[in-house]
Scaffold this motif. Structure first.
Motif, PDB file in Angstrom:
ATOM      1  N   VAL A 185      -5.491   0.326   8.906  1.00 20.36           N
ATOM      2  CA  VAL A 185      -5.016   1.697   8.724  1.00 20.36           C
ATOM      3  C   VAL A 185      -6.238   2.601   8.561  1.00 20.36           C
ATOM      4  CG1 VAL A 185      -2.758   1.071   7.780  1.00 20.36           C
ATOM      5  CG2 VAL A 185      -4.696   1.372   6.234  1.00 20.36           C
ATOM      6  N   PRO A 186      -6.083   3.888   8.854  1.00 21.08           N
ATOM      7  CA  PRO A 186      -7.241   4.788   8.819  1.00 21.08           C
ATOM      8  C   PRO A 186      -7.674   5.131   7.401  1.00 21.08           C
ATOM      9  CG  PRO A 186      -5.259   6.007   9.330  1.00 21.08           C
ATOM     10  CD  PRO A 186      -4.875   4.555   9.321  1.00 21.08           C
ATOM     11  N   PRO A 187      -8.887   5.665   7.275  1.00 21.87           N
ATOM     12  CA  PRO A 187      -9.343   6.132   5.958  1.00 21.87           C
ATOM     13  C   PRO A 187      -8.380   7.173   5.405  1.00 21.87           C
ATOM     14  CG  PRO A 187     -11.136   6.212   7.556  1.00 21.87           C
ATOM     15  CD  PRO A 187      -9.888   5.888   8.313  1.00 21.87           C
ATOM     16  N   ALA A 246      -3.370   0.796  -7.775  1.00 21.70           N
ATOM     17  CA  ALA A 246      -3.529  -0.321  -6.837  1.00 21.70           C
ATOM     18  C   ALA A 246      -3.839   0.197  -5.424  1.00 21.70           C
ATOM     19  CB  ALA A 246      -2.274  -1.188  -6.825  1.00 21.70           C
ATOM     20  N   ALA A 247      -3.127   1.237  -5.005  1.00 22.32           N
ATOM     21  CA  ALA A 247      -3.372   1.811  -3.675  1.00 22.32           C
ATOM     22  C   ALA A 247      -4.769   2.414  -3.603  1.00 22.32           C
ATOM     23  CB  ALA A 247      -2.313   2.859  -3.346  1.00 22.32           C
ATOM     24  N   TRP A 248      -5.182   3.103  -4.654  1.00 29.14           N
ATOM     25  CA  TRP A 248      -6.519   3.709  -4.670  1.00 29.14           C
ATOM     26  C   TRP A 248      -7.610   2.645  -4.659  1.00 29.14           C
ATOM     27  CZ3 TRP A 248      -4.877   7.566  -8.990  1.00 29.14           C
ATOM     28  CH2 TRP A 248      -4.150   8.619  -8.410  1.00 29.14           C
ATOM     29  N   ASN A 249      -7.399   1.568  -5.407  1.00 33.07           N
ATOM     30  CA  ASN A 249      -8.388   0.488  -5.397  1.00 33.07           C
ATOM     31  C   ASN A 249      -8.464  -0.167  -4.014  1.00 33.07           C
ATOM     32  OD1 ASN A 249      -9.441   0.733  -7.998  1.00 33.07           O
ATOM     33  ND2 ASN A 249      -7.756  -0.439  -8.873  1.00 33.07           N
ATOM     34  N   GLN A 250      -7.341  -0.233  -3.330  1.00 32.02           N
ATOM     35  CA  GLN A 250      -7.325  -0.763  -1.964  1.00 32.02           C
ATOM     36  C   GLN A 250      -8.126   0.167  -1.040  1.00 32.02           C
ATOM     37  OE1 GLN A 250      -6.212  -3.666  -1.014  1.00 32.02           O
ATOM     38  NE2 GLN A 250      -6.587  -3.407   1.153  1.00 32.02           N
ATOM     39  N   GLU A 251      -7.969   1.472  -1.224  1.00 28.87           N
ATOM     40  CA  GLU A 251      -8.743   2.443  -0.435  1.00 28.87           C
ATOM     41  C   GLU A 251     -10.240   2.246  -0.669  1.00 28.87           C
ATOM     42  OE1 GLU A 251      -9.300   5.694   2.196  1.00 28.87           O
ATOM     43  OE2 GLU A 251      -7.394   4.758   1.689  1.00 28.87           O
ATOM     44  N   LYS A 252     -10.616   2.069  -1.929  1.00 31.69           N
ATOM     45  CA  LYS A 252     -12.026   1.855  -2.266  1.00 31.69           C
ATOM     46  C   LYS A 252     -12.558   0.564  -1.643  1.00 31.69           C
ATOM     47  CE  LYS A 252     -13.041   1.834  -6.712  1.00 31.69           C
ATOM     48  NZ  LYS A 252     -13.444   2.117  -8.107  1.00 31.69           N
ATOM     49  N   PHE A 299     -12.818   1.239   2.189  1.00 30.66           N
ATOM     50  CA  PHE A 299     -13.736   2.322   2.546  1.00 30.66           C
ATOM     51  C   PHE A 299     -14.592   2.665   1.330  1.00 30.66           C
ATOM     52  CE2 PHE A 299      -9.821   2.725   5.005  1.00 30.66           C
ATOM     53  CZ  PHE A 299     -10.328   2.580   6.290  1.00 30.66           C
ATOM     54  N   PRO A 300     -15.658   1.902   1.087  1.00 30.34           N
ATOM     55  CA  PRO A 300     -16.492   2.093  -0.103  1.00 30.34           C
ATOM     56  C   PRO A 300     -17.040   3.509  -0.250  1.00 30.34           C
ATOM     57  CG  PRO A 300     -17.128   0.094   1.062  1.00 30.34           C
ATOM     58  CD  PRO A 300     -16.125   0.795   1.917  1.00 30.34           C
ATOM     59  N   GLU A 301     -17.163   4.232   0.851  1.00 28.59           N
ATOM     60  CA  GLU A 301     -17.661   5.606   0.764  1.00 28.59           C
ATOM     61  C   GLU A 301     -16.690   6.535   0.035  1.00 28.59           C
ATOM     62  OE1 GLU A 301     -15.660   5.127   4.826  1.00 28.59           O
ATOM     63  OE2 GLU A 301     -16.915   3.910   3.529  1.00 28.59           O
ATOM     64  N   SER A 302     -15.471   6.069  -0.182  1.00 25.36           N
ATOM     65  CA  SER A 302     -14.478   6.877  -0.898  1.00 25.36           C
ATOM     66  C   SER A 302     -14.521   6.649  -2.404  1.00 25.36           C
ATOM     67  CB  SER A 302     -13.070   6.556  -0.381  1.00 25.36           C
ATOM     68  OG  SER A 302     -12.694   5.240  -0.782  1.00 25.36           O
ATOM     69  N   ALA A 303     -15.418   5.813  -2.880  1.00 22.17           N
ATOM     70  CA  ALA A 303     -15.428   5.391  -4.287  1.00 22.17           C
ATOM     71  C   ALA A 303     -15.498   6.563  -5.260  1.00 22.17           C
ATOM     72  CB  ALA A 303     -16.579   4.423  -4.545  1.00 22.17           C
ATOM     73  N   LYS A 304     -16.354   7.543  -5.001  1.00 18.92           N
ATOM     74  CA  LYS A 304     -16.477   8.670  -5.929  1.00 18.92           C
ATOM     75  C   LYS A 304     -15.181   9.459  -6.019  1.00 18.92           C
ATOM     76  CE  LYS A 304     -21.417   9.379  -5.901  1.00 18.92           C
ATOM     77  NZ  LYS A 304     -22.526  10.308  -5.760  1.00 18.92           N
ATOM     78  N   TYR A 305     -14.555   9.699  -4.884  1.00 19.66           N
ATOM     79  CA  TYR A 305     -13.290  10.438  -4.882  1.00 19.66           C
ATOM     80  C   TYR A 305     -12.197   9.645  -5.585  1.00 19.66           C
ATOM     81  CZ  TYR A 305      -9.066  12.718  -3.215  1.00 19.66           C
ATOM     82  OH  TYR A 305      -7.846  13.338  -3.150  1.00 19.66           O
TER      83      TYR A 305
END
Length: 121
Positions: free
Chosen positions: A70-72, A93-99, A102-108
């Motif tokens: 799935v996309p970023p 859980a969904a946010w941790n999956q995003e991180k 896509f590690p570049e999303s970690a700060k957000y």
């Protein structure tokens, strides 16, 4: 005798040309993600957060079945919808999956989680 050879080469060239037109495989499986984000931002009442969650979860299942990514932002948006419906554990859980994807999303994502914790206190 040269005619069959020429016809064979012409057919081979045509086949190679058509095969090249197939195009590359898409990097991400969007599965209705863009219309869901639009509906969420538009907030016209036509699509409730619950309906959006169901659509995005269905898209995740379809992507997983195809072995596609799935996309970023997909999991981040799903997490926001979970949060808006009071499902904080699923949001995290969904946010941790995003991180993880896509590690570049970690700060957000860390900002979202910290903000959620501040508002719950």
């Amino acid at each position: 005798m040269q005619r069959p050879l020429v016809k064979g080469l012409a057919a081979l060239c045509l086949l190679a040309t058509l095969a090249g037109c197939a195009g590359p495989k898409q990097l991400y499986s969007w599965n209705g993600y863009q219309p869901q984000v639009y509906a969420h931002l538009k907030s016209d009442g036509k699509s409730s957060p619950e309906e959006q969650i169901l659509d995005l979860e269905k898209g995740l299942q379809e992507a997983n079945a195809k072995g596609a990514k799935v996309p970023p932002g997909y999991h981040a948006h799903l997490g926001l919808l979970y949060l808006n419906t009071g499902r904080t554990d699923q949001a995290v859980a969904a946010w941790n999956q995003e991180k993880a994807l896509f590690p570049e999303s970690a700060k957000y994502i860390d900002f979202l989680i910290n903000n959620m914790k501040k508002n719950r206190s």
